[in-house]
Design an enzyme around this catalytic site. Structure first.
Site, PDB file in Angstrom:
ATOM      1  N   GLN A 275       0.829  -1.213   0.000  1.00 41.99           N
ATOM      2  CA  GLN A 275       0.000   0.000   0.000  1.00 41.99           C
ATOM      3  C   GLN A 275       0.862   1.262   0.000  1.00 41.99           C
ATOM      4  O   GLN A 275       0.486   2.276  -0.584  1.00 41.99           O
ATOM      5  CB  GLN A 275      -0.949  -0.017   1.194  1.00 41.99           C
ATOM      6  CG  GLN A 275      -1.961  -1.152   1.144  1.00 41.99           C
ATOM      7  CD  GLN A 275      -2.683  -1.246  -0.193  1.00 41.99           C
ATOM      8  OE1 GLN A 275      -3.422  -0.344  -0.581  1.00 41.99           O
ATOM      9  NE2 GLN A 275      -2.473  -2.347  -0.918  1.00 41.99           N
ATOM     10  N   HIS A 278       1.614   2.887  -3.422  1.00 37.66           N
ATOM     11  CA  HIS A 278       0.663   3.733  -4.140  1.00 37.66           C
ATOM     12  C   HIS A 278       1.081   5.194  -4.181  1.00 37.66           C
ATOM     13  O   HIS A 278       0.946   5.862  -5.205  1.00 37.66           O
ATOM     14  CB  HIS A 278      -0.720   3.660  -3.473  1.00 37.66           C
ATOM     15  CG  HIS A 278      -1.544   2.493  -3.897  1.00 37.66           C
ATOM     16  ND1 HIS A 278      -2.202   2.439  -5.095  1.00 37.66           N
ATOM     17  CD2 HIS A 278      -1.831   1.328  -3.258  1.00 37.66           C
ATOM     18  CE1 HIS A 278      -2.858   1.294  -5.190  1.00 37.66           C
ATOM     19  NE2 HIS A 278      -2.657   0.607  -4.090  1.00 37.66           N
ATOM     20  N   GLU A 344      -9.034   1.954   5.996  1.00 39.63           N
ATOM     21  CA  GLU A 344      -9.579   1.618   4.681  1.00 39.63           C
ATOM     22  C   GLU A 344      -9.457   0.110   4.466  1.00 39.63           C
ATOM     23  O   GLU A 344     -10.433  -0.574   4.136  1.00 39.63           O
ATOM     24  CB  GLU A 344      -8.805   2.370   3.600  1.00 39.63           C
ATOM     25  CG  GLU A 344      -9.227   2.001   2.189  1.00 39.63           C
ATOM     26  CD  GLU A 344      -8.284   2.564   1.134  1.00 39.63           C
ATOM     27  OE1 GLU A 344      -8.710   2.635  -0.025  1.00 39.63           O
ATOM     28  OE2 GLU A 344      -7.135   2.916   1.460  1.00 39.63           O
ATOM     29  N   HIS A 345      -8.248  -0.408   4.630  1.00 36.22           N
ATOM     30  CA  HIS A 345      -7.988  -1.840   4.546  1.00 36.22           C
ATOM     31  C   HIS A 345      -7.467  -2.308   5.904  1.00 36.22           C
ATOM     32  O   HIS A 345      -6.505  -1.740   6.419  1.00 36.22           O
ATOM     33  CB  HIS A 345      -6.909  -2.172   3.508  1.00 36.22           C
ATOM     34  CG  HIS A 345      -7.112  -1.554   2.167  1.00 36.22           C
ATOM     35  ND1 HIS A 345      -6.449  -0.403   1.763  1.00 36.22           N
ATOM     36  CD2 HIS A 345      -7.895  -1.934   1.127  1.00 36.22           C
ATOM     37  CE1 HIS A 345      -6.808  -0.109   0.527  1.00 36.22           C
ATOM     38  NE2 HIS A 345      -7.686  -1.010   0.113  1.00 36.22           N
ATOM     39  N   ASP A 378      -7.741  -5.598  -4.178  1.00 33.77           N
ATOM     40  CA  ASP A 378      -7.470  -4.528  -5.142  1.00 33.77           C
ATOM     41  C   ASP A 378      -7.851  -4.941  -6.558  1.00 33.77           C
ATOM     42  O   ASP A 378      -8.185  -4.086  -7.395  1.00 33.77           O
ATOM     43  CB  ASP A 378      -5.981  -4.160  -5.126  1.00 33.77           C
ATOM     44  CG  ASP A 378      -5.596  -3.316  -3.924  1.00 33.77           C
ATOM     45  OD1 ASP A 378      -6.489  -2.739  -3.290  1.00 33.77           O
ATOM     46  OD2 ASP A 378      -4.387  -3.253  -3.622  1.00 33.77           O
ATOM     47  N   HIS A 437     -52.605  21.226   8.943  1.00 36.96           N
ATOM     48  CA  HIS A 437     -52.261  19.811   8.788  1.00 36.96           C
ATOM     49  C   HIS A 437     -53.442  18.948   9.236  1.00 36.96           C
ATOM     50  O   HIS A 437     -53.818  17.976   8.569  1.00 36.96           O
ATOM     51  CB  HIS A 437     -51.026  19.466   9.627  1.00 36.96           C
ATOM     52  CG  HIS A 437     -49.729  19.893   9.009  1.00 36.96           C
ATOM     53  ND1 HIS A 437     -49.444  21.204   8.728  1.00 36.96           N
ATOM     54  CD2 HIS A 437     -48.641  19.175   8.638  1.00 36.96           C
ATOM     55  CE1 HIS A 437     -48.219  21.287   8.212  1.00 36.96           C
ATOM     56  NE2 HIS A 437     -47.723  20.065   8.138  1.00 36.96           N
TER      57      HIS A 437
END
Length: 446
Positions: A275, A278, A344-345, A378, A437
């Site tokens: 990761q 990236h 996230e992961h 992924d 109403h």
């Protein structure tokens, strides 16, 4: 090999042993990107969105020249370029994309919720009906890597939801004459997407949200925008939410690993590095109550970082404030830290990994055991890799079919069913000082 590559990777340590922090306190302790970086990015995004609204296609071309070093002609990609990209795919890459499409589609189909119908009283029927949005915009990033997998992850759930109109935006590439990367175009072609625009970054999201005219071409505004990206893309989603629906802030990637002394250090290190590859701002966090395991992982990280292709980028990410090793007193404490981080992961490398995973509340996706690494998700596990980042997994979900749908509530009462509850409605209306109403009820029942 340079001296830099040989030197140990300085992954910082946050030692929580012997402490007793609440969940709220832990959320302020776990690693995050610096607030200064986020604040500066937010100002840039605000300026970009305003520029797209005010100046349209010409401004988009100026941004392409500035950020992508591309002098663009037409912003929309011609169908001929998409067809040519599909024809040029190697058999191996085409097969990989087709496997990813098939598995992702299988999972996306079962995510579609069923309509619900209930009769709360005789003649009083309520229905919760799920309907797809009319038009969706999907964003696929470029930058430091090529992401045809993101075309699959964004498009397949939209199609499973029943969205009839899908537009894809992705950055122009200098090396391909201002066209997007051909593998991204090929993935779009395999999925039947014919509307692709060569626009990247926060400006792409603004264009999809507000619409842009470019000569005879017109990018019509969308109802929902999805897709991963860097911090600028994530903040653009935050700024545009309310103008359009968004899937969540799927920004710069991050991984957390809960591990005990049964974990394989080489596996944990490889996954943290995967990761970090990236982006220099990617977050990689190890959470463990085993100091010996932490030391072994550190040694593996140094060795594997030196050998990997993007070692400089990986080292920058691992040594950043957004990464680190968190030492805890117990596996239970590690789970609490993981919930505070809301990764996230999240990978689980422990004994009884499935049981540990069942205790976790906050994560975009959980990868259970030694043979379920994040790169599986992924690409071709069948799950979705567009996931909430920066702690937003505490309240947001990963991309799924329901993101492209909304629930419409249907109410149908008979005359008798309305009369039965009419007095109660009138009483509540009078209590709220909204007598008209109540009169809307009594006009029908008295």
């Amino acid at each position: 090999m340079t001296q830099d590559q040989l030197s140990p990777v300085n992954l910082r340590t946050i030692d929580l042993r012997g402490t007793n922090h609440t969940y709220a306190q832990l959320r302020t302790i776990v690693p995050r990107q610096s607030s200064e970086y986020v604040g500066n990015a937010a100002k840039t995004v605000e300026r970009i969105i305003a520029g797209v609204r005010e100046r349209g296609a010409q401004y988009l071309r100026e941004l392409s020249a500035q950020f992508d070093q591309v002098e663009q002609g037409a912003l929309r990609v011609p169908q001929s370029a998409i067809d040519e990209a599909v024809a040029s795919l190697t058999p191996e890459v085409r097969a990989g994309l087709e496997v990813a499409i098939e598995r992702t589609r299988t999972f996306a189909r079962v995510q579609r919720p069923a309509d619900a119908r209930v009769e709360v009283a005789p003649g009083a029927t309520l229905v919760n009906r799920w309907t797809p949005v009319c038009r969706a915009g999907v964003y696929v990033p470029g930058g430091l890597a090529v992401y045809p997998s993101s075309v699959v992850m964004n498009t397949v759930p939209a199609q499973a939801a029943g969205v009839e109109s899908i537009v894809l935006c992705t950055p122009p590439q200098k090396e391909f004459g201002g066209m997007p990367h051909p593998t991204i175009l090929a993935a779009a072609g395999l999925l039947g997407i014919s509307e692709v625009w060569a626009i990247g970054g926060a400006q792409a999201l603004a264009a999809m949200a507000y619409g842009v005219a470019d000569g005879d071409d017109y990018l019509e505004s969308v109802d929902t925008i999805t897709g991963p990206g860097n911090i600028f893309v994530a903040l653009a989603k935050r700024a545009l939410q309310g103008v359009v629906g968004v899937d969540g802030e799927a920004g710069t990637t991050e991984i957390a690993v809960i591990a005990d002394d049964t974990a394989t250090p080489a596996f944990v290190a490889a996954d943290l590095i995967s990761q970090a590859e990236h982006d220099p701002n990617a977050g990689s966090v190890l959470i463990t109550h085993s100091q010996q395991l932490a030391e072994s992982v550190r040694a593996e990280i140094t060795a594997q970082t030196a050998a990997t292709k993007h070692s400089e980028r990986v080292r920058t990410a691992l040594e950043g404030v957004q990464s680190g090793v968190i030492l805890t007193d117990s596996l239970e404490a590690s789970v609490l830290v993981a919930d505070a981080y809301a990764a996230e992961h999240l990978e689980i490398h422990t004994e009884n990994a499935a049981d540990v995973a069942s205790q976790v509340r906050n994560a975009g996706a959980i990868f259970i055991g030694s043979y379920s690494p994040v790169p599986l998700g992924d690409y071709a596990a069948g799950s979705n890799h567009v996931l909430p980042t920066s702690g937003t997994a505490a309240f947001a979900s990963g991309l799924n079919t329901t993101v492209f749908m909304k629930a419409v509530q249907l109410i149908e009462y008979s005359k008798d069913a309305l009369a039965e509850i009419g007095d109660s409605i009138v009483a509540l209306a009078e209590e709220e000082d909204l007598p008209a109403h109540g009169q809307a009820i009594t006009a029908r029942t008295r």
